[in-house]
Design a protein around this motif. Structure first.
Motif, short mmCIF file in Angstrom:
data_model
loop_
_atom_site.label_atom_id
_atom_site.label_comp_id
_atom_site.label_asym_id
_atom_site.label_seq_id
_atom_site.Cartn_x
_atom_site.Cartn_y
_atom_site.Cartn_z
N HIS A 175 25.13 46.06 41.55
CA HIS A 175 26.16 45.51 42.45
C HIS A 175 26.47 44.06 42.12
N ASP A 225 26.29 43.92 37.18
CA ASP A 225 27.11 44.82 36.39
C ASP A 225 28.53 44.95 36.92
N ALA A 226 28.68 44.97 38.24
CA ALA A 226 30.02 45.15 38.82
C ALA A 226 30.94 43.98 38.48
N ASN A 227 30.37 42.77 38.38
CA ASN A 227 31.19 41.62 38.03
C ASN A 227 31.66 41.69 36.57
N ALA A 235 32.09 44.54 35.00
CA ALA A 235 33.03 45.66 34.97
C ALA A 235 34.42 45.25 35.44
N ARG A 236 34.51 44.26 36.33
CA ARG A 236 35.83 43.85 36.81
C ARG A 236 36.39 42.66 36.04
N GLY A 237 35.86 42.44 34.84
CA GLY A 237 36.46 41.49 33.93
C GLY A 237 35.97 40.06 34.02
N LEU A 238 34.81 39.85 34.66
CA LEU A 238 34.29 38.50 34.83
C LEU A 238 33.12 38.20 33.90
N TYR A 287 28.14 35.93 33.26
CA TYR A 287 27.77 37.23 33.83
C TYR A 287 27.43 38.24 32.73
N GLU A 322 35.70 33.14 44.89
CA GLU A 322 35.35 33.35 43.49
C GLU A 322 35.48 32.08 42.66
#
Length: 236
Positions: free
Chosen positions: A16, A19-21, A23-26, A41, A216
């Protein structure tokens, strides 16, 4: 997301928060900065996967405890998220305690491993004969001189260099324990507070976003140490 808190489901906090960051391009966004280095990240994801693999290679298994006894560098979130990623329980503790206080925390937690600052490694080594559960001592940030002097330890940087950043996330559940934090002991012996995987998400959402209003594009300076719940909560 908050409506899912009471619903038991497969969930690992590292997926959460890390990896999720990515995955959303960060992936290229800086996640942590200390006085000398920064960590994006994507680097946090790769490094935490390496640390997870390194701990498993030392025969640490799910729900084993690993004590984090070192200073607030970018290696600290790598160790914290790497352990959680592997299903191993990180236990951050204060770097300013006495030897006997350390003995109590290690014995009470039955920690199987410790990641420790080089300056504190001799103290821990002196306690090792009284800690039958402690199998591995991993020293972080050792100088060449300290490497030559320390015996029967492993070195964090060596373990990381040998481990592959292969994607790894333990199949944990949302209500399983993710990490421990010890109370200060001001009213008796310190007590281990167990935090489940979704505790971190609730703190970030309700306090970080809902009360403080973090966005952010914010940069947060944290003076509180990562071995304290407030410092860990607002910085990691």
């Amino acid at each position: 997301m908050l409506e899912d808190v009471l619903q038991r489901r497969p969930y690992n906090a590292a997926a959460h928060f890390v990896d999720a960051n990515v995955a959303r391009g960060l992936g290229d966004k800086v996640a942590f900065t200390d006085s000398q280095r920064s960590l994006t990240y994507a680097q946090l994801q790769a490094s935490s996967c390496q640390l997870a693999a390194a701990l498993q290679a030392l025969d640490l298994r799910a729900e084993n405890r690993v004590i984090l006894l070192f200073h607030d560098t970018i290696d600290h979130p790598v160790a914290f998220w790497g352990a959680i990623r592997a299903g191993i329980i990180p236990v951050p503790i204060n770097t300013l305690l006495t030897a006997e206080q350390y003995h109590y925390l290690f014995a009470d937690s039955r920690a199987a491993a410790a990641i420790v600052a080089a300056a504190l490694a001799p103290t821990l080594l002196s306690l090792r004969p009284r800690l039958p559960c402690l199998r591995s001592i991993i020293v972080v940030g050792a100088s060449a001189k300290e490497r030559a002097e320390l015996r029967d330890v492993l070195f964090f940087e060596d373990l990381m260099a040998r481990a592959e950043p292969t994607p790894l996330t333990a199949a944990t559940m949302s209500d399983e324990v993710a990490f421990w934090m010890y109370t200060s002991g001001s009213t008796g012996d310190p007590k281990a507070v167990r935090h489940v995987h979704t505790s971190l998400m609730v703190t970030a959402t309700l306090m970080g976003q809902g009360v403080i209003g973090l966005r952010e594009d914010d940069v947060v300076f944290s003076a509180a140490k990562l071995s304290f719940s407030y410092g860990l909560g607002n910085a990691v």
